[in-house]
Design an enzyme around this catalytic site. Sequence first.
Site, PDB file in Angstrom:
ATOM      1  CG  ASN A   1      16.151 -67.765  -6.504  1.00  0.00           C
ATOM      2  OD1 ASN A   1      15.245 -67.911  -7.313  1.00  0.00           O
ATOM      3  ND2 ASN A   1      17.060 -68.716  -6.258  1.00  0.00           N
TER       4      ASN A   1
ATOM      5  CG  ASP B   1      15.337 -72.062  -6.217  1.00  0.00           C
ATOM      6  OD1 ASP B   1      16.304 -72.685  -5.730  1.00  0.00           O
ATOM      7  OD2 ASP B   1      15.420 -71.339  -7.220  1.00  0.00           O
TER       8      ASP B   1
ATOM      9  CG  ASP C   1      21.692 -62.962  -4.457  1.00  0.00           C
ATOM     10  OD1 ASP C   1      22.840 -62.704  -4.856  1.00  0.00           O
ATOM     11  OD2 ASP C   1      21.278 -64.126  -4.238  1.00  0.00           O
TER      12      ASP C   1
ATOM     13  CD  GLU D   1      24.198 -61.609  -8.583  1.00  0.00           C
ATOM     14  OE1 GLU D   1      25.272 -62.221  -8.683  1.00  0.00           O
ATOM     15  OE2 GLU D   1      23.245 -62.044  -7.907  1.00  0.00           O
TER      16      GLU D   1
END
Length: 534
Positions: free
Chosen positions: A139, A205, A235, A271
């Site tokens: 990310n 990001d 993640d 996740e």
Amino acid sequence: MKRKMYVAALCLLILLFSGCSGRKQEVRMDEAAASLTENSPDDKYRTSYEIFVYSFCDSDGDGIGDLKGIEEKLDYIGETMGFNQIWTTPVFPSPTYHKYDASDYLSIDPQFGTMEDFDRLLAACHEKGIRWILDLAVNHTSVEHPWFQQAAAYLRELPPDWEPSVDYCPYFDYYHFSREYQSGYAALEGTNWYYEARFWEGMPDLNLDSQAVRAELTDILRFWLDKGVDGFRLDALTSYYTDDIDASVAFTRWLTETVRSIAPDAYLVGEVWADQSVYSRYYESGIDSLFDFRFAGDSGVITQVAMGSRSAAKLAEDLRSEEELYRSISPQAVNAPFYTNHDMARGAGYYGYDKGGRTKLALGLNLMMTGNAFIYYGEEIGMKGSGKDENKRAPMYWSADGLEEGMCSGPPDMDSFDQKFDSVKAQLEDPDSILNYCRAAIRIRKAFPVIARGATVPQEEWLNETICAFTREGEEMEPVLILINTSEAAQTVDLQESPYKQIAGVLASASDKAVLKGTKLTVPALGIVILRQQ
Ligand code: CA
């Protein structure tokens, strides 16, 4: 003579089947575990161990956990405990101790070792039948990643009235830069620009729409998969496209398909820290597993049941309904139940009054769930750690004197606190330890493939506030009946006409016994009994 042999054979048969009639079975946890052998196929329904690398095992005396340290503990992880997969928190170079912000995705952080250490650990894992999945945070990167550094340098030199161009700096398009401030953006020092950084300004990001970024990610995935890693823990999926579930699911699908195109059998677990209605949607991506957040943490189903604040009867329906939910979205879904992780307060602190029984029960509940069950390092000895994140990542408590090989010093800024339960060294010697309970639970899980792979069928006749009862059933697998007593007193249930008549596994305090006399089964206090048919 023939007649005598016939009578002897008949007697033997009666003896063998006497369990069905009136024979009394009294079984302790260690006795039951000793009689079980591993019987699970090599598939994605595993028993996994999460290792926070910085705090697990230090091989060179600098106080920082490292890859060689993990290699030194592989026999503990595999042979002793029974785990057959490890998930290591990120190992790529990064300015932080947790390393969730990579400054390079293609090498090993020097604090953790070298690429040679990596290759040796991977080979050692595979030699011992342990799969290894890497933690991949895509990310965002670190601000120190060269992609961000070059984009930032370009913008610093760009005359204020010029429009940036990817022809001059392709990295400008790797992130989300804006001349206008937006929520979740940070100011780029020395410019009038802002950049998206949802977690904090040190973690910009990535622009996941960029074809150039996707090409880089494909190269990164291929690099590690070609080395032979068994997959990835992905993640922060909810942050891929913040507040846009459809786009985040679509990107998860792209990642999954890219991984599959390189290594068809690689395993992926995501996740998605959100409500079950949200994280279950990510199964639309075709990903193997999603962490089962509804069951985890200090207010999750596992804790509520272990604490006694949720009816034991409800657990059976909780399990059945979630299995059905995931399968309805993806028939290949492999649930990833867990109890705590490196972002959550540790389990032992959930029950201040507990002497170990509820800490054990929670681990047992986790390990009796379907899917690929994950245990965070240190939970197998009931380690403590709450409050600031650093405390949740305390050094693995190998020995009380701190002299045991491998002891780490822990994250900078960690509070100093004492552990509630004994060290690994002491617990290995204690038949009644949390560690030995956890070992027995893993042994049962691996002896009966149906526990991880079957479907939960609640058994209404025995359900009540403190008794949970369900069978696990699946095609071509031996079914089992699982009875869970969440009260602090032993409880007796009448199995009546049930075909389950043989105690196959017990999880309880070491001195307690599961007793089956006639049709009456006594389940020990805070205990779990697994029965098989004859
Ligand atoms: Ca070290």
